[in-house]
Every structure is written in C-alpha cells, then in structure tokens.
Write an enzyme that holds these catalytic residues in place. Structure first.
Site, PDB file in Angstrom:
ATOM      1  N   ASP A 285      85.613  67.437  75.217  1.00 37.89           N
ATOM      2  CA  ASP A 285      84.405  68.258  75.156  1.00 37.89           C
ATOM      3  C   ASP A 285      84.430  69.178  76.383  1.00 37.89           C
ATOM      4  O   ASP A 285      85.309  69.075  77.242  1.00 37.89           O
ATOM      5  CB  ASP A 285      83.131  67.400  75.093  1.00 37.89           C
ATOM      6  CG  ASP A 285      81.967  68.190  74.488  1.00 37.89           C
ATOM      7  OD1 ASP A 285      82.063  69.437  74.434  1.00 37.89           O
ATOM      8  OD2 ASP A 285      80.964  67.582  74.080  1.00 37.89           O
TER       9      ASP A 285
HETATM   10  C1  BGC Z   1      79.121  70.343  73.262  1.00 36.68           C
HETATM   11  C2  BGC Z   1      80.056  70.388  72.067  1.00 36.68           C
HETATM   12  C3  BGC Z   1      80.533  71.787  71.814  1.00 36.68           C
HETATM   13  C4  BGC Z   1      81.166  72.321  73.071  1.00 36.68           C
HETATM   14  C5  BGC Z   1      81.751  73.696  72.921  1.00 36.68           C
HETATM   15  C6  BGC Z   1      79.670  71.074  74.448  1.00 36.68           C
HETATM   16  O1  BGC Z   1      78.722  71.207  75.449  1.00 36.68           O
HETATM   17  O2  BGC Z   1      78.870  69.009  73.592  1.00 36.68           O
HETATM   18  O3  BGC Z   1      79.398  69.863  70.949  1.00 36.68           O
HETATM   19  O4  BGC Z   1      81.418  71.804  70.743  1.00 36.68           O
HETATM   20  O5  BGC Z   1      80.192  72.344  74.098  1.00 36.68           O
HETATM   21  O6  BGC Z   1      80.809  74.659  72.771  1.00 36.68           O
END
Ligand code: BGC
Length: 758
Positions: A285
């Site tokens: 993530d």
């Molecule tokens: C979130 C994810 C997301 C990623 C990219 C993160 O902060 O937890 O769900 O896909 O950002 O945008």
C-alpha cells in the site's frame, strides 16, 4: 462433541493440493528470455511504483523526477495519471528510452466506477445483486481502460464490523459469505475472460489482510486476532477474489501477529502463495514499506529487505526497494533470485495484459469519447443507486410520495453536488452529479417543491476543516443556524410533506475518516427534532458511508430511506424511489448498532456459555445493563413498499452424506400492493462442532421479483463447502451432526428446519 475424522483431513489435504496445482501457471518463455537479459538494477527498477507530478502528468507532485526515473529504467509502473495521450507519453518514455523498452503498468483507484460513479461499495453491496455489481465493475473497466488505465486497485474486500472505521464505506460489510460473492463478481467484472482485451484491467484484492479489523475502528491501527477467526471470518473474501483470478494483491498497513502485512512472510508467502496458490504479484500500500520504520521494524534498508524476502513484489511510492535493495544483495541480505522472482511476477502481469505486444493498446484517443460517461453507463449508475437504497422505516406508509405533492425539500444534503459521489471517487467529477433537488424536479415535474437548507452538515468549523481536505464537503453557511432553521420550518408549514436530506458528508467516512460518534451530527438532529414538531409527515433521506447510530430517529414518527452516497445519478435515483418508480429492495450488509458501546455487533456472533435470556433480565448473563445485545437494525434488514410473507420451508432431505448438496425450498408471497423484490436469505447454524459455532451465519441468498399477489418457490442450494469451517488445525472440514437452517428476509429469520450430516 464430534470427532475430527482423519478422512476429512485427507480430503482437506487433497483439496489443498489441487487448488495449489490448478492455479500455478506455466512460465512464460518471453518473460524468461527477457529476465536473462536484465541487470540487477533493471530488475529492481521494475519493482518501483510511482505517482507522478510535473513531467508526465499534471496533478499533485508526490514522487520526484518521475520522467528521469522512467527513462533510466527505474520505474515499473505509475498511478495517478490518466488520459490516452498522457499514457502514450509515459509508455514512450519507458519503451523508447530504456535499454529493454519494457512498458509500464498504469494503476488507479477505480473503487466504485471511473467517471460514471456508482454508489459507494457498502451501498452497492446492499443491492445483493451480483450481476449488477459485476456490471458496474465491467463499466468501470470499460471507462478506465479507455482513459489508459490497465491495473485497478480494487476490489477492497476487508470485512468490517466496526462502523467507526471510515473505510467500512469501501467494502461489502460484515459478512464473509456475501463478501466473497461480491469479491468474485468484481474481479470477474474488471478482468472478464480475457486480460488482453482493450476493455479489461487487472484487479487488485486489498488490503491483505485484516485491515478492517483495526482496533477501535481507528484507521491504520493494529489488528490482532486468532488464526481460526481469521480463516473463518476475515480471509474468505480475499481467497474468493484470488480463486476468481485476481492478478494482483495489495498488502495492508496494519500488522498481523505483530509483523506489518507488507513484511509478513507468513501472510504473503506461506498463506497466499504456498497455501492458496496465488501466482500473481503483490504490491504494497502507499508507502507501507517505509511505514514499517514507524512500526518499529528497522531502518529503510532493513524494512525493504524484510518486505521483499516476505514476498512483496512492488513498492508503492516509498522507493525503499529502489534505493536499498542493491546494497542488500551486495551484503547478502537479499538474494538476486528473490529480486528476479518479484520482477518475473511483474513482467508476467505486463505480458498477460498484452503490453509487450502493444504498449500503446490503452492509448486510443477515440475511446474516451466513445466509452466514458455514456447514457448506457449512467443508466446503470441510476439502477445501481436505487437498488442500493434501504428503506429503514415507512411511518404510516408515507412513501412513496405522489408526484404532484407539495413538498418541503430541506437539509444540508438536499442541494449538494459535492457530497453525492462518496468517498474514494477521485476519478469522478462531483459537478457532474445530480443533486437531490434536481432529481426531484426531473422525476416529478408537477410537484410543488420548496427548498431550504435548514442546517449545516455540522456547525463545528474545526471538524469541517478536517473533512474538507479534498474540497468543500461541509459548507458552513454565512446565515445563522437559527435563520437556516426558520426557513426550513416555514417551508414545512406550507407543505403537505417534508423530505429532509441529512447525514454525513462524503469525507466523514472513507480513508482516515474514522469517528467515535457515529450519530447524525447535532446541527441536523436539531433540525429533525424541530421538523417533527411541525406535525407534517417527515421523510428522512439519510446519507452516510457507514452504519449510523439512529436510535433516536427510529423512535420518532418519521420514515427513513438510507441512500449511502449514491454516485453520479444520486438525485434521479433517490427521486425514483421516493416517488415510487422503483420499489426499494436493498438490505443492510452490516448491522446498525444502537449505540457505539455495542460495537462490535454482527449477526454471526457466538452464543457464549451464558447467553442473555430472551425475556426477563437475569444476573450473570452475557449482556449489558443498559442496552440489549441485539443491534438496532440487523444484518439483512430492509423494507419494501410491499410486504412479503414466507410460507412453507422444506428440505429435499433430512439427512445427507458428506460431499452432498442439499436443496432448500421456501414459498414467498408478495402480500402487499406493489410489485417488488425480496432478498430471500438462508442462515445456517452448526449445532455442535469442535470450535464454538456462530449462532447463525449467512450461507445463501436469492433476490426475487414478485408481482403483487404472486407466490414463488425459491430454491437455495447448500453446497458441501457451505457446511465446512476451518477447525483448530486450520483444515477446512464439515463435521457430522445436526445443522439448523433459518430462512427469511433478514438475519432474525425465524422459519426453521433441521437436517443431519452423516
Ligand atoms: C489506500 C489504498 C490505495 C492507495 C493508492 C492508500 O492510501 O490505502 O487503498 O489503493 O492509497 O491510492
């Protein structure tokens, strides 16, 4: 107590072996040949995922010097950039300037639609309509790929039983069975049969794992749970997505058994690859590798090495892999083979998308006009929205309203566009959404509508500031709260009926949107109380990204239609239901608590050794002194403008053998005055087993349409796997003995039968 028989163990092991076997795919010769040519640096470059600013795309600068990094072979993928031209430029940078010309993965968060925004996922799940959900994912893929995206960071399948957690909005609620069906439908919608097609994209199941179980519902917080709970209640939707062919997995921010998911070898290798046979790639993530420093796992080099050794293939934004892995190889902390393996998985994904054959396949400048925001797509958005609404209460059958009624349409969300799309809709444009006021005028042009804001979403400007980080969501009027209220009361006085559109602004839920008080904000509660005093019939159209505490409002003489955040067609869809063009059929997919102190509360809880008595209070039982155990509104609950009666429940057999399925039939009659749909639900209770069973748990459902007066016999089939659970040894087994079945229109269903598994 039943004994665990060795034959079940053997069958379990055989099943495990076949799953792993069936899913592992052949090596791809083109990828193997390419890997042989690659230097260590080039391989590490493929593991780096950036989000650009400046050079390649406009937008917020998060990663630095992206263009140079692409040209020097230090980038495997981008996200946060879109549009065929921009994607063509980005691909050209990679293909024309690097030694091996490897194209980029282009990712995006397409959570509930791309530009045609559908209801938030928690809303979509409330439709219980798998074909519809799949269709929304298919449209999302059609639109996103038209804009150059080939890799989606969805579905989010985290089971969530704590509505304080803002990201409950992004998933399918509390139940692993329903969550698994939805996970599968979404993966199939995004990827369909053929990833090389121009209108399909890679699905990413996230956030692996247990992210929805963060302590206290506080985002990014610690999780801790037993393996049996994990396997039985939290892991099934991830597995279902992987079994449905999801090519990619995103690791979560939280720790699991004390090790953050992004560096957790048990999670990313032992479970995901060795046990489940996953052979796609795992992405972290956003900076979750780097965040392991704050978790207390070491410096950037240490946490990067920990992650790649655990089985993480791609590093989102943090650049820990890019900047430290070479050193770790030189120091013997990571082997080159480990890096080759991660690189292989990323190259295989690119190959499966067909990017090596044509890096510009998602750069057709004619497609956006043809494929995005089409009338057909918007029609599905409208259908999805109205099917996601849940009628919580219909006082004196106030709803549906006559189309020529004299209506006071009030509330801070009644004429808002900024709050219609819901959380995590970064690719949607709120200004294209249909406000409730506009929808009312579209659907009921003869109605006499007076609009008044009535109240601010919240009067707390410090709170509003936190919610408004992505733009104006809580707009505090210059006019005093008393002035706002006076206007609404005047409108109410002159109307036959009052519709108040109230609830949460979009960013009051979603990522970093946790709340400890999940009731309707005070400013709006005050408005509701004053409107009730007018004595006019009052309909609350309630918006939220989570189950709310509405104990007070349920006790008032009001009707309540829960509409979540409905997406681009919000107003039209709400008006369709309010004026009876569509009869509501949604059912809650997470229990609504009476108060925050009850959390967690969900339908598949266990009985305990001292269950609360159903009637009189008794001391020394598992209960509260100041609240019942049952939630305010149970899982599966939702009303209709018509009524349904359940008749005879019958089982094809009273005894079945291991491996057999069982047909369950029930007669359902529409006994009211409207045609309508009912979600017929089947719950199972394993009476005695080697691990304490839930009191009941969802194991089947079907949404049926019944004309008024019509009766249908609905058949639900319990498959052999539906009787199984993960036992103390984590084997997936069905233990012989008695099972009870409950069938009805929500999780309190009382119609009951029983059978025996031999
Ligand atoms: C979130 C994810 C997301 C990623 C990219 C993160 O902060 O937890 O769900 O896909 O950002 O945008």
């Amino acid at each position: 107590m039943k004994s665990i028989r060795s034959r079940f163990l053997i069958i379990g092991l055989l099943c495990l072996a076949t799953t792993v076997f069936a899913q592992k795919r052949q090596a791809i010769p083109e990828v193997e040949a390419l890997l042989k040519k690659m230097t260590l640096e080039e391989k590490i470059g493929q593991l780096n995922l950036l989000t650009p600013g400046g050079g390649v795309a406009t937008g917020s600068v998060v990663s630095k010097n992206v263009e140079d990094k692409i040209k020097s072979g230090n980038v495997g993928g981008l996200f946060g950039v879109a549009g065929p031209e921009k994607i063509r430029q980005a691909q050209e940078l990679a293909v024309k300037n690097t030694r091996l010309g490897i194209p980029l993965l282009i990712g995006s968060d397409v959570i509930h639609g791309y530009k045609t925004t559908f209801p938030i996922p928690l809303g979509l799940s409330s439709s219980w309509d798998m074909e519809l959900i799949k269709k929304t994912a298919q449209i999302a893929a059609q639109e996103a790929t038209a804009d150059g995206i080939n890799w989606n960071f969805s579905p989010m399948v985290d089971i969530a039983r704590d509505p304080r957690w803002g990201r409950i909005a992004e998933g399918a609620g509390e139940d692993p069975y329903l969550g698994s069906q939805i996970a599968k439908a979404m993966v199939q919608g995004y990827q369909q049969e053929d990833l090389t097609a121009e209108n399909t994209m890679i699905a990413t199941v996230k956030h692996f794992a247990l992210y929805g179980a963060s302590e206290g519902g506080r985002d990014y917080n610690t999780t801790d749970m037993s393996r049996v709970k994990m396997f039985n209640e939290y892991l099934p939707p991830y597995k279902a997505a992987i079994d449905a062919g999801a090519e990619s997995v995103m690791s979560s921010f939280n720790d699991v058994d004390g090790v953050p998911a992004s560096g957790n070898k048990w999670l990313l290798t032992t479970l995901l690859r060795d046990r489940w046979g996953f052979d796609g790639f795992v992405v972290s993530d956003y900076t979750s590798v780097n965040e392991m420093i704050a978790h207390g796992m070491g410096d950037l080099q240490a946490v990067s090495a920990l992650s790649i050794n655990a089985g993480l293939d791609m590093d989102m934004v943090g650049e820990g892999f890019l900047t430290t892995l070479k050193k770790s190889v030189e120091e013997g902390k990571v082997t080159e083979e480990t890096i080759t393996q991660a690189c292989r998985r990323i190259l295989e994904a690119k190959y499966r998308l067909g990017l090596f054959q044509d890096p510009y396949k998602y750069s057709d400048s004619k497609r956006p006009q043809r494929d995005i925001l089409t009338d057909a797509n918007k029609a599905i958005a409208r259908e999805a929205a109205r099917k996601s609404f849940v009628l919580l209460k219909n006082e004196n059958n106030t709803l549906p309203l006559a189309k020529n009624a004299k209506i006071a349409l009030v509330g801070p969300l009644a004429d808002s566009k900024n709050n219609m799309l819901g959380t995590w809709a970064p690719t949607g444009n709120p200004q294209l959404s249909v406000s409730i006021l506009t929808g009312f005028k579209n659907v009921a042009p003869q109605a006499e509508i007076t609009y008044a804001k009535g109240a601010n979403i919240s009067n707390d400007s410090a709170f509003a500031k936190k919610v408004n980080v992505f733009g104006p969501r809580i707009e505090i009027s210059e006019e005093s709260p008393e002035g706002l209220l006076a206007e609404a009361l005047l409108a109410a006085k002159n109307a036959d009926v009052v519709v108040a559109v109230v609830g949460e602004a979009t960013e009051m839920s979603g990522e970093a949107g946790s709340r400890t008080d999940i009731s309707i904000p005070d400013s709006q509660k005050h408005l509701i109380r004053q409107l009730v005093k007018t004595g006019k019939p009052l309909v609350l159209v309630l918006m939220s990204g989570r189950p709310l505490v509405i104990t007070e409002e349920m006790d008032l003489p009001v009707s309540i239609l829960q509409v979540w955040h409905p997406g681009i067609e919000a107003g039209n869809a709400v008006a369709d239901v309010v004026f009876g063009d569509y009869n509501p059929s949604g059912k809650l997919t997470a229990s609504w608590p009476r108060n925050v102190g009850q959390i967690p509360v969900y339908h598949s809880m266990k009985n305990t050794g001292r269950p609360a008595p159903s009637a009189e209070f008794e001391k020394f039982k598992s209960q509260y002194l100041d609240s019942p155990n049952a939630p305010l509104l149970p899982f599966g609950y939702g009303l209709s403008y018509t009524s349904f009666e359940y008749g005879k429940l019958s089982l094809a057999k009273k005894e079945i053998n291991s491996g057999e399925s069982l047909e369950v039939q029930v007669d359902v009659t529409n006994t009211g005055d409207h045609d309508g749909e009912e979600v017929v639900q089947l719950y199972l209770h394993d009476v005695v087993r080697s691990l304490t069973p839930p009191v009941r748990t969802l194991k089947g459902f079907e949404k049926v349409f019944l004309k008024k007066g019509e009766t249908k016999t609905v058949t639900l089939t319990l498959e052999p796997d539906d009787l199984k659970f993960y036992d103390g040894a984590l084997d997936f087994v069905a233990e012989p003995g008695e099972f009870e079945i409950f069938v009805g229109g929500n999780s309190n269903a009382t119609l009951k039968e029983a059978f025996t598994l031999n």
